[in-house]
Enzyme design. Structure first.
Site, PDB file in Angstrom:
ATOM      1  N   LYS A 176       0.783  -1.325  -0.066  1.00 17.87           N
ATOM      2  CA  LYS A 176       0.083   0.029   0.094  1.00 17.87           C
ATOM      3  C   LYS A 176       0.951   1.289  -0.087  1.00 17.87           C
ATOM      4  O   LYS A 176       0.590   2.236  -0.656  1.00 17.87           O
ATOM      5  CB  LYS A 176      -0.753   0.012   1.400  1.00 17.87           C
ATOM      6  CG  LYS A 176      -1.862  -0.761   1.205  1.00 17.87           C
ATOM      7  CD  LYS A 176      -2.862  -0.908   2.748  1.00 17.87           C
ATOM      8  CE  LYS A 176      -2.161  -0.967   3.779  1.00 17.87           C
ATOM      9  NZ  LYS A 176      -1.475  -2.116   4.307  1.00 17.87           N
ATOM     10  N   ARG A 207      11.389  -1.772  10.903  1.00 15.61           N
ATOM     11  CA  ARG A 207      10.226  -1.124  11.560  1.00 15.61           C
ATOM     12  C   ARG A 207      10.144  -2.113  12.731  1.00 15.61           C
ATOM     13  O   ARG A 207      10.191  -3.274  12.951  1.00 15.61           O
ATOM     14  CB  ARG A 207       9.020  -1.516  10.755  1.00 15.61           C
ATOM     15  CG  ARG A 207       8.337   0.020   9.822  1.00 15.61           C
ATOM     16  CD  ARG A 207       7.566  -0.277   9.054  1.00 15.61           C
ATOM     17  NE  ARG A 207       6.157  -0.650   9.673  1.00 15.61           N
ATOM     18  CZ  ARG A 207       5.195  -0.841   9.125  1.00 15.61           C
ATOM     19  NH1 ARG A 207       4.869  -0.184   7.988  1.00 15.61           N
ATOM     20  NH2 ARG A 207       3.970  -1.249   9.877  1.00 15.61           N
ATOM     21  N   ARG A 215      -0.104  -9.192  13.209  1.00 16.74           N
ATOM     22  CA  ARG A 215      -0.877  -8.275  12.407  1.00 16.74           C
ATOM     23  C   ARG A 215      -1.436  -8.964  11.159  1.00 16.74           C
ATOM     24  O   ARG A 215      -2.767  -8.409  10.825  1.00 16.74           O
ATOM     25  CB  ARG A 215       0.300  -7.288  11.672  1.00 16.74           C
ATOM     26  CG  ARG A 215       0.792  -6.555  13.045  1.00 16.74           C
ATOM     27  CD  ARG A 215       2.071  -5.679  12.546  1.00 16.74           C
ATOM     28  NE  ARG A 215       2.189  -4.736  11.281  1.00 16.74           N
ATOM     29  CZ  ARG A 215       3.166  -4.764  10.351  1.00 16.74           C
ATOM     30  NH1 ARG A 215       4.203  -5.347  10.754  1.00 16.74           N
ATOM     31  NH2 ARG A 215       2.897  -3.973   9.389  1.00 16.74           N
ATOM     32  N   ARG A 221      11.904  -5.956   4.533  1.00 17.39           N
ATOM     33  CA  ARG A 221      11.385  -4.435   4.287  1.00 17.39           C
ATOM     34  C   ARG A 221      12.538  -3.622   5.493  1.00 17.39           C
ATOM     35  O   ARG A 221      12.635  -3.982   6.511  1.00 17.39           O
ATOM     36  CB  ARG A 221      10.083  -4.297   4.881  1.00 17.39           C
ATOM     37  CG  ARG A 221       9.783  -2.749   4.962  1.00 17.39           C
ATOM     38  CD  ARG A 221       8.275  -2.484   4.750  1.00 17.39           C
ATOM     39  NE  ARG A 221       7.402  -3.186   5.893  1.00 17.39           N
ATOM     40  CZ  ARG A 221       6.104  -3.214   5.923  1.00 17.39           C
ATOM     41  NH1 ARG A 221       5.195  -2.696   4.920  1.00 17.39           N
ATOM     42  NH2 ARG A 221       5.477  -3.552   6.846  1.00 17.39           N
ATOM     43  N   ARG A 254      -9.300   0.755   8.940  1.00 21.57           N
ATOM     44  CA  ARG A 254      -9.024  -0.603   9.036  1.00 21.57           C
ATOM     45  C   ARG A 254      -9.924  -1.388   9.754  1.00 21.57           C
ATOM     46  O   ARG A 254      -9.844  -2.898   9.968  1.00 21.57           O
ATOM     47  CB  ARG A 254      -7.721  -0.668   9.906  1.00 21.57           C
ATOM     48  CG  ARG A 254      -6.474  -0.803   9.100  1.00 21.57           C
ATOM     49  CD  ARG A 254      -5.465  -0.489  10.023  1.00 21.57           C
ATOM     50  NE  ARG A 254      -4.257  -1.116   9.638  1.00 21.57           N
ATOM     51  CZ  ARG A 254      -3.143  -0.689   8.981  1.00 21.57           C
ATOM     52  NH1 ARG A 254      -3.130   0.483   9.150  1.00 21.57           N
ATOM     53  NH2 ARG A 254      -1.892  -1.405   9.061  1.00 21.57           N
TER      54      ARG A 254
HETATM   55  P1  AMP Z   1       1.000   0.643   8.552  1.00 23.78           P
HETATM   56  O1  AMP Z   1       2.228   1.470   8.556  1.00 23.78           O
HETATM   57  O2  AMP Z   1      -0.370   0.726   7.866  1.00 23.78           O
HETATM   58  O3  AMP Z   1       1.225  -0.871   8.517  1.00 23.78           O
HETATM   59  O4  AMP Z   1       0.481   0.898  10.194  1.00 23.78           O
HETATM   60  C1  AMP Z   1       1.329   0.452  11.346  1.00 23.78           C
HETATM   61  C2  AMP Z   1       0.592   0.491  12.720  1.00 23.78           C
HETATM   62  O5  AMP Z   1       0.094   1.954  12.807  1.00 23.78           O
HETATM   63  C3  AMP Z   1      -0.593  -0.749  12.477  1.00 23.78           C
HETATM   64  O6  AMP Z   1       0.000  -2.019  12.748  1.00 23.78           O
HETATM   65  C4  AMP Z   1      -1.319   0.002  13.767  1.00 23.78           C
HETATM   66  O7  AMP Z   1      -0.901  -0.388  15.112  1.00 23.78           O
HETATM   67  C5  AMP Z   1      -1.295   1.175  13.473  1.00 23.78           C
HETATM   68  N1  AMP Z   1      -2.280   2.132  12.759  1.00 23.78           N
HETATM   69  C6  AMP Z   1      -2.251   2.459  11.465  1.00 23.78           C
HETATM   70  N2  AMP Z   1      -3.351   2.869  10.668  1.00 23.78           N
HETATM   71  C7  AMP Z   1      -4.314   2.345  11.628  1.00 23.78           C
HETATM   72  C8  AMP Z   1      -5.851   2.481  11.595  1.00 23.78           C
HETATM   73  N3  AMP Z   1      -6.407   2.907  10.532  1.00 23.78           N
HETATM   74  N4  AMP Z   1      -6.572   1.869  12.729  1.00 23.78           N
HETATM   75  C9  AMP Z   1      -5.755   1.451  13.812  1.00 23.78           C
HETATM   76  N5  AMP Z   1      -4.548   1.389  13.801  1.00 23.78           N
HETATM   77  C10 AMP Z   1      -3.774   1.804  12.888  1.00 23.78           C
END
Ligand code: AMP
Length: 224
Positions: free
Chosen positions: A13, A160, A171, A127, A88
């Protein structure tokens, strides 16, 4: 163009969001990047989110909706936006519908990136991210020019904190249980577009572009 980019963690994404954002000249709103930046700066929001992000859990719907609402009223979103990593959960999607309704706008499409579970795990453990500019690399398929160094800003790349194998599995499970129901939600609204996203970055970008163009009624020739 107002888009939601959805898919399991590791489905690309962020990478595709950057490319679409450049092509359409609209901002990419990546909630994970917003949270990581707040955490890095030690803001009250970052302090609240830190534990959840580190454990691979979701931050509360209320907090996330607050972030999105204040971002979507910024003037740079007037010509469109790409939401990456939001919504999400079903309550987040319903909240987004309410926010968009108040702003008098609608989504044009929800692009779901499809990648097998095996490829997702491989991608996430390979990554590497830049702590400075948030650029994302894959040490096997999309490495930086100099090993371990960001092409864009020269900072040292790192993992990360939530890309360890154990957190990655958690996740993915959370995605299946809590986020995957959004596929039916957006299909029901006639917005869903599914794109096979296991190929090379440029090929996937091309496929997304073509699919969106077709949806918008413009026909472009496919590959020879
Ligand atoms: P990402 O970079 O999109 O993989 O997001 C990293 C982390 O941020 C996720 O594993 C969640 O802990 C938090 N996060 C990001 N977007 C959301 C969302 N829309 N709702 C809840 N937690 C989020």
């Amino acid at each position: 163009m107002r888009l939601v980019l959805m898919g399991a963690p590791g489905s690309g994404k962020g990478t595709q969001g950057v490319l679409i954002s450049r092509r359409l000249s609209v901002p990419q709103i990546a909630t994970g990047d917003i949270l990581r930046s707040e955490i890095q700066s030690g803001t009250p929001l970052g302090l609240k989110a830190n534990e959840f992000v580190g454990r691979g859990e979701y931050v509360s719907d209320e907090l996330m909706l607050g972030i999105i609402e204040s971002r979507l009223v910024q003037p740079d979103t007037a010509g469109g936006f790409i939401l990456d990593g939001f919504p999400r959960t079903i309550p987040q999607a319903q909240g987004l519908d309410r926010v968009l309704g108040r702003l008098g706008i609608r989504l044009d499409a929800v692009v779901k990136l499809d990648v097998s579970k095996k490829a997702l795990i491989e991608r996430m453990v390979s990554r590497r991210v830049c702590p400075g500019c948030a650029a994302v690399y894959n040490i096997r398929t999309n490495p930086p020019k100099a090993e371990g160094v960001c092409d864009r800003c020269g900072r040292q790349l790192g993992l990360r904190t939530d890309d360890t194998e154990e957190t990655v599995k958690k996740r993915l499970l959370l995605y299946e249980v809590t986020t995957a129901p959004l596929i039916d939600y957006y299909d029901g609204q006639g917005l869903l577009v599914i794109v096979l996203a296991e190929g090379k970055i440029d090929d996937v970008a091309e496929l997304i572009e073509r699919t969106l163009d077709q949806r918008a009624g413009k026909s472009r020739p496919g590959p020879a």
